[in-house]
Each structure stands twice: as structure tokens, then as C-alpha cells.
Design a protein around this motif. Structure first.
Motif, short mmCIF file in Angstrom:
data_model
loop_
_atom_site.label_atom_id
_atom_site.label_comp_id
_atom_site.label_asym_id
_atom_site.label_seq_id
_atom_site.Cartn_x
_atom_site.Cartn_y
_atom_site.Cartn_z
N LEU A 222 0.83 -1.21 0.00
CA LEU A 222 0.00 0.00 0.00
C LEU A 222 0.86 1.25 0.00
N ARG A 223 1.88 1.24 0.85
CA ARG A 223 2.75 2.41 0.95
C ARG A 223 3.51 2.64 -0.35
N GLN A 226 1.21 4.47 -2.65
CA GLN A 226 1.04 5.84 -2.17
C GLN A 226 2.28 6.68 -2.49
N ARG A 227 3.45 6.08 -2.32
CA ARG A 227 4.71 6.80 -2.55
C ARG A 227 4.89 7.19 -4.01
N LYS A 229 2.59 8.22 -6.04
CA LYS A 229 1.84 9.46 -6.23
C LYS A 229 2.54 10.66 -5.58
N GLU A 230 3.21 10.41 -4.46
CA GLU A 230 3.95 11.48 -3.80
C GLU A 230 5.14 11.92 -4.64
N THR A 237 -1.80 5.32 -11.00
CA THR A 237 -1.50 4.14 -10.19
C THR A 237 -2.66 3.15 -10.27
N ASP A 258 -8.61 1.19 1.55
CA ASP A 258 -7.16 1.32 1.73
C ASP A 258 -6.50 1.85 0.46
N SER A 261 -7.24 5.46 0.01
CA SER A 261 -6.43 6.26 0.93
C SER A 261 -5.03 6.47 0.39
N ALA A 262 -4.56 5.51 -0.43
CA ALA A 262 -3.25 5.63 -1.07
C ALA A 262 -3.35 6.34 -2.42
N ASP A 263 -4.54 6.88 -2.73
CA ASP A 263 -4.78 7.65 -3.95
C ASP A 263 -4.59 6.83 -5.22
#
Length: 341
Positions: A222-223, A226-227, A229-230, A237, A258, A261-263
Motif C-alpha cells: 500500500l505504501r 502511495q509513494r 503518487k507522492e 496508479t 485502503d 487512501s493511497a490515492d
């Protein structure tokens, strides 16, 4: 249907079923040595809604010829994908880089496990040449897990992306990556190469990870998404799961939350089909109506794109889906400056 079942339960690579080939005459090595001592699971009878066209058309043969000529590996063959006939008919192939041997042993996967060979430094050029020959508007690049490499193969992914950009500038690129677990800096290398779509599959709900995907970690995956997109908000994604592994409906809905939340922009949901009796059993076949229900809920939760059918796979209809994904973003923001091409 008999030929498709053969693809799912035997070695699906070219010439594997040809008695005159060298490979067929040699003693068969198990694709999954770690599963040999496992008890055999029953194979459930497939319902009427899981039906696919057996491969073998002239266009399918042409795609196979190009893949073999460049000595490339495709996940279509290695994973025994049931959609290979349809996709190769359209000259759509998902290239699997970094060899055909995975360092992990997921309970659901048909890709060979063991000790992989060294990376082929010419592979990026070979993949790019095949993409150009096939005239692909959109290509999907995936890989085996390479836990043996310091960067998990991140730089190799980046080289493949750059080679395709050079050989076929108009082709949009989707990558389906491993999790790069315990590989600091690896994700940044891949994102810097600017793929159009970054896909990493969660595969199943967190409660099933120990039995289905023991080498991975749910919250790390998940992270990872999310990363991306950051690091670069312009990259789409995507993530996918299988159903029919014994998960509960509420667990799937929580997984959707979930991912949002990670876009994550795009979710795929498909029926799990066991490659052999030694793999994780199919607990049940999810009905088409249930898949439609998941699709409706996912759109309500905010995904830009949803593919939810029994035969949905990560790269199935990827080109058409990318066009729809890009259009959905443009409609949402009112302009198209955030997407490529």
C-alpha cells in the motif's frame, strides 16, 4: 476449452506440448519444487460464465513468432493466462523481464520458482524492438520478483522504459512491478523513468497474505503505491486483487478504502483460477453479478477506473483501459495537462 485447461495446468511456454521438441523430450523439471510435498487440492468444476477462446489464430501465431524471435518471456505464457488467445489475436502481449524464474513462492502463481539467472543486458533493447515490431500503442511490462538483486531490478525496469521511449515514442507504457521489499531507493529509480501507469497488485486481502502471498507485506505494498503518487502525481496508479480465495466481502470493501487512501486510480478484480492441484485451492467462483456489484461500489468510492469481471486480469484490455483512464482524469479535472500524449 480443453486447450485452455492445458495452458493452466501444464508448462504453457512455446513447444512445451510438442513431443518433437528438445524440451519435451528432456525430463520435466518441476516449476514449483517448493509445492511438490503439498497435498493436492480438489479442482472445482468451472461455471458456464468462465469461457475463453482457445489460442491458435493466424494473428496469435504472428505475435508468438515475434516473441520467440526476440527470445522474450511473456507473463501471458508463464502465468498460464486464460486470456492469451484474445490478447495475442490483437497483438497485445505483456512482457515479463528479468527472466522466467521468481525468487518467491506465492501460493497462487504459476511462474517458475527457483534461483534466477543473471540479467540480460540486451533485454531492454530486445523488448523495445518487439514493441516497435508489434506496433503497440500501449505496452505492459512486468517482471518476476528478484530479491537476489540489490535494487530488486529497479534499474533494469528503468532501462526498459527508456529503451521503449526511444524505439517507439508514441507508445504509452504500463509497468506491473514487484514490491521492492527491503530495497531502499529502488522505487525512486523506476518512478524517475516516468512510466504512464504504475501497477502493483495487492493480490488479496491482508488476512490471506500468510497463506497466499507469504513473501510480501500488505501495508508495504500500500505504501509503495502511495509513494508513487507522492513522487510524481502525474503517473496513474493501479492495483488488482483476485477473489475466490476465501476472503469475505467486507474485507474486499476495506481493501478498496485502503487503496483510495493511497490515492490509487484504478482497481482490477478477477476470479482466481488455480494453476494446479498443488496451488492454493479455489474456494468458490464469484458470480458475474457480484463482480458488477464490486464495480459499482468501487466507482462510488472514487476510483477513476474499475475492471471487475471473472476473467479480469491486470493487463487484460490494458490499452483500452488506459484510454478510458486518461479520459476519466481529464473529465474530473477539466483539463488534460496531467496525462501523457
Amino acid at each position: 476449452m480443453a486447450l485452455v485447461l492445458d495452458l493452466l495446468n501444464r508448462d504453457p511456454r512455446p513447444n512445451a506440448g510438442n513431443p518433437k521438441s528438445e524440451a519435451a523430450q528432456a525430463p520435466a523439471e518441476p516449476r514449483h519444487p517448493e509445492k511438490q510435498k503439498r497435498p493436492e487440492n480438489p479442482i472445482l468444476r468451472k461455471p458456464d460464465w468462465i469461457r475463453v477462446k482457445a489460442p491458435g489464430s493466424p494473428k496469435w501465431a504472428e505475435t508468438q513468432k515475434i516473441v520467440k524471435a526476440e527470445k522474450l518471456v511473456t507473463v501471458c505464457e508463464e502465468a498460464g493466462c486464460p486470456n492469451i488467445g484474445e490478447c495475442w489475436e490483437k497483438k497485445h502481449a505483456t512482457f515479463m523481464i528479468m527472466g522466467d524464474t521468481c525468487t518467491r513462492a506465492c501460493a497462487f502463481c504459476n511462474v517458475k520458482t527457483g534461483v534466477p539467472q543473471a540479467l540480460d543486458p540486451l533485454e531492454p533493447a530486445k523488448v523495445a524492438q518487439a514493441v516497435a515490431k508489434l506496433g503497440l500503442e500501449h505496452v505492459v511490462i512486468t517482471s518476476v520478483d528478484r530479491d537476489d538483486l540489490k535494487d530488486g531490478g529497479a534499474e533494469h525496469f528503468a532501462q526498459v522504459i527508456r529503451a521503449i521511449r526511444k524505439a517507439s515514442p508514441g507508445t504509452t507504457i504500463e509497468i506491473l512491478t514487484p514490491d521492492f521489499l527491503r530495497k531502499p531507493g529502488a522505487l525512486e529509480v523506476v518512478v524517475a523513468a516516468k512510466p504512464d501507469v504504475f501497477n502493483h497488485n495487492l493480490e488479496t486481502v491482508p488476512g490471506k497474505y500468510l497463506t497466499v502471498r507469504p513473501g510480501a507485506r500488505y501495508f508495504h505494498s500500500l505504501r509503495l503505491l502511495q509513494r508513487v503518487k507522492e513522487l510524481d502525481p502525474t503517473i496513474f496508479t493501479k492495483s488488482g486483487i483476485m477473489v475466490g480465495l476465501g476472503e469475505e466481502r467486507n474485507e474486499i470493501l476495506q481493501l478498496m478504502d485502503d487503496l483510495r487512501s493511497a490515492d490509487v486510480d484504478f482497481i482490477t478484480i478477477g476470479q482466481y483460477l488455480a494453476p494446479s492441484r498443488k496451488h492454493h485451492a479455489v474456494i468458490r467462483f464469484v458470480t458475474p453479478e457480484e463482480f458488477k456489484g464490486f464495480e459499482a461500489i468501487a466507482y462510488v468510492k472514487g476510483f477513476l477506473m474499475v475492471s471487475s469481471t471473472p476473467l479480469t486480469r491486470s493487463s487484460h484490455h490494458a490499452g483500452e483501459d488506459f484510454a478510458r483512464l486518461r479520459a476519466a482524469r481529464e473529465a474530473k479535472v477539466g483539463i488534460g495537462h496531467n496525462s501523457r500524449g
